[in-house]
Design an enzyme around this catalytic site. Structure first.
Site, PDB file in Angstrom:
ATOM      1  N   LYS A 187       0.851  -1.185   0.000  1.00 32.94           N
ATOM      2  CA  LYS A 187       0.000   0.000   0.000  1.00 32.94           C
ATOM      3  C   LYS A 187       0.889   1.238   0.000  1.00 32.94           C
ATOM      4  CE  LYS A 187      -3.863   2.082   2.560  1.00 32.94           C
ATOM      5  NZ  LYS A 187      -4.789   1.923   3.709  1.00 32.94           N
ATOM      6  N   SER A 208      -9.293   3.286   2.752  1.00 33.42           N
ATOM      7  CA  SER A 208      -8.214   3.825   1.945  1.00 33.42           C
ATOM      8  C   SER A 208      -7.385   2.764   1.210  1.00 33.42           C
ATOM      9  CB  SER A 208      -7.284   4.671   2.813  1.00 33.42           C
ATOM     10  OG  SER A 208      -6.656   3.869   3.819  1.00 33.42           O
ATOM     11  N   SER A 236     -10.469   1.073   6.723  1.00 34.97           N
ATOM     12  CA  SER A 236      -9.780   1.174   5.433  1.00 34.97           C
ATOM     13  C   SER A 236      -9.411  -0.147   4.791  1.00 34.97           C
ATOM     14  CB  SER A 236      -8.521   2.040   5.569  1.00 34.97           C
ATOM     15  OG  SER A 236      -8.877   3.379   5.771  1.00 34.97           O
TER      16      SER A 236
END
Length: 475
Positions: A77, A152, A176
């Protein structure tokens, strides 16, 4: 004949062990998938093919094949630093940043034998629950590219759902991992606070954000989860006294067996009900009803429950969300101009907070943690909708008005952030589809340290609905 990306991550790992193909073969397959699909879907912001090929060769030659995710590709990520690879945090402010060192969770997955193919998309600094950053194209939902992927960890979810990766690590500070998993029809696990040494949250503001896996099956999620916790399969640095990383693991066994009968609560209330008008869409209610019916048929105890009204949670969480943006390193007008409007609003609001306001918010959330654990303690696990609404269209969120944007995020996903505050584990599982063919999921909340129960329940539900057979068309 099934292609490699049609196999589960566990099936791929087992095939690697048998020598049916090599880590480099698998890496090349997924790099080709990324080259073809990523321009349309925006899952990756950086792809590192040369480094990935070199790493695959290194794994094959130098890493014991017993490593937890030996030879399996993943993506970092873009909130996590990997030495020598651009890390932009979803922001134009860090367009040229290349870190000299790697974050601990990145090193853990390398130690576990994984092969990083690049960096997956995230919104600016991971602050909102949708992945539509001005630093790159939006992460589009493979089930319908006009819709968002959530956030996210939106890029990670898109990559897994479209077959660009077998699984992917994400991070969850308010939902997220679980939000994009629900939007993209995946399994998403948020661990207990302190469970993963490389991202315990114990040392962060309010202890909210922890790493967690996104995958197509409960077993795949457990496979990656075990790699995050104890990558070498041997004792690791515990860092903190809250929980030893090896407790109750390895979790893959719980997900593969899928055993147990449990007492389950069911609720549609959230910590935000006193502050916002929360409307649960019929599709979300149906997904919850489908999960309840399935678990009831399996012989689990089912009891409806509801949270006690609490006016303190919403303002305290808003304070922490704003305070988290206060330290963004934008000190000049030129630097501020590179930030997105929502981020600028959050940063300024965070910098205006007094020490007393922040201290009171932290105290309030600590009290809420105790309250929520007490309220749910008579159950082995508690079911809620994963999301209150169906996946949102790209551009749905107000990019200029911070207050309205915050309200939209709460109304879309009211059931997630209270679990970051409480430190409780939770898993999102796909269960049904809308009339338009969009995935809908259910969230299951566990007791402190109760990941094994969540993965067992996930495996049981998976056997009934076989969501691993569902794939977005055209990808």
């Amino acid at each position: 004949m099934a292609e490699l990306h049609d196999l589960t991550a566990l099936d791929q790992w087992q095939a690697l062990q048998k020598g049916e193909f090599s880590p480099l073969d698998l890496t090349e397959h997924y790099l080709a998938r990324i080259e073809r699909l990523n321009p349309e879907l925006g899952a990756f912001v950086t792809v590192t093919p040369d480094a990935a090929r070199a790493r695959a060769a290194e794994v094959e030659q130098s890493v014991p094949c017993t490593a937890p995710i030996w030879g399996l590709p993943f993506g970092d990520k873009d909130l996590e630093m990997r030495a020598g690879v651009p890390t932009r945090f979803g922001s134009r402010l860090f367009a040229d940043f290349v870190p000299p060192i790697s974050d601990e969770i990145v090193e853990a997955l390398d130690t576990a034998g994984g092969v990083s193919l690049g960096k997956t998309a995230t919104p600016e600094f991971g602050l909102p629950s949708y992945t539509e950053s001005l630093a790159g194209p939006p992460a589009r939902n493979p089930w319908d590219p006009t819709l968002g992927s959530g956030g996210s960890s939106g890029g990670a979810a898109v990559a897994v759902a479209s077959g660009m990766l077998p699984f992917a690590p994400g991070s969850d500070g308010g939902g997220s991992v679980r939000i994009p998993a629900a939007a993209c029809g995946l399994v998403g696990l948020k661990p207990s606070r302190g469970r993963v040494p490389g991202g315990s949250a114990i040392d962060s503001l309010a202890g909210l954000a922890v790493p967690g896996p996104l995958a197509r099956t409960a077993s795949d999620a457990a496979l990656l989860f075990d790699a995050m916790i104890a990558p070498s399969g041997y004792p690791v640095d515990h860092h903190y006294a809250l929980r030893a990383p090896g407790d109750d693991g390895p979790f893959l066994a719980a997900a593969v067996r899928g055993e147990g009968r449990f007492q389950l609560g069911v609720m549609t209330t959230s910590a935000w009900d006193s502050a916002y008008d929360i409307t649960i869409a019929p599709e979300a209610r149906q997904a919850l009803a489908d999960a309840v019916a399935a678990f009831s048929t399996m012989g689990h105890g089912i009891e409806e429950t509801a949270l006690e009204p609490d006016d303190s949670f919403a303002p305290a969480f808003r304070t922490i969300w704003q305070a988290g943006a206060a330290s963004i390193p934008a000190e000049t007008p030129e630097q501020e101009e590179l930030l997105e409007p929502l981020t600028r609003w959050l940063m300024h609001r965070g910098r205006e907070l007094s020490a007393r306001t922040l201290a009171e918010a932290l105290k309030t959330l600590a009290a809420y943690e105790r309250s929520l654990i007490r309220q749910l303690s008579r159950f082995d696990a508690v079911l809620t909708p994963a999301l209150a609404l169906t996946p949102r269209p790209i551009g749905w969120y107000d990019s200029e008005d911070g207050e309205r944007n915050f309200a939209q995020q709460v109304q879309y996903t009211p059931f997630t952030s209270m679990l970051n505050v409480s430190g409780l584990p939770a898993i999102v599982l796909p269960i049904s589809e809308t009339d338009a063919g969009l995935p809908m999921g259910v969230q299951i909340i566990g007791r402190p340290g109760g990941e094994a129960t969540l993965l067992a329940l996930g495996a049981q539900l998976e056997r009934r609905v076989h969501w691993e057979r569902r794939h977005p068309q055209g990808w």
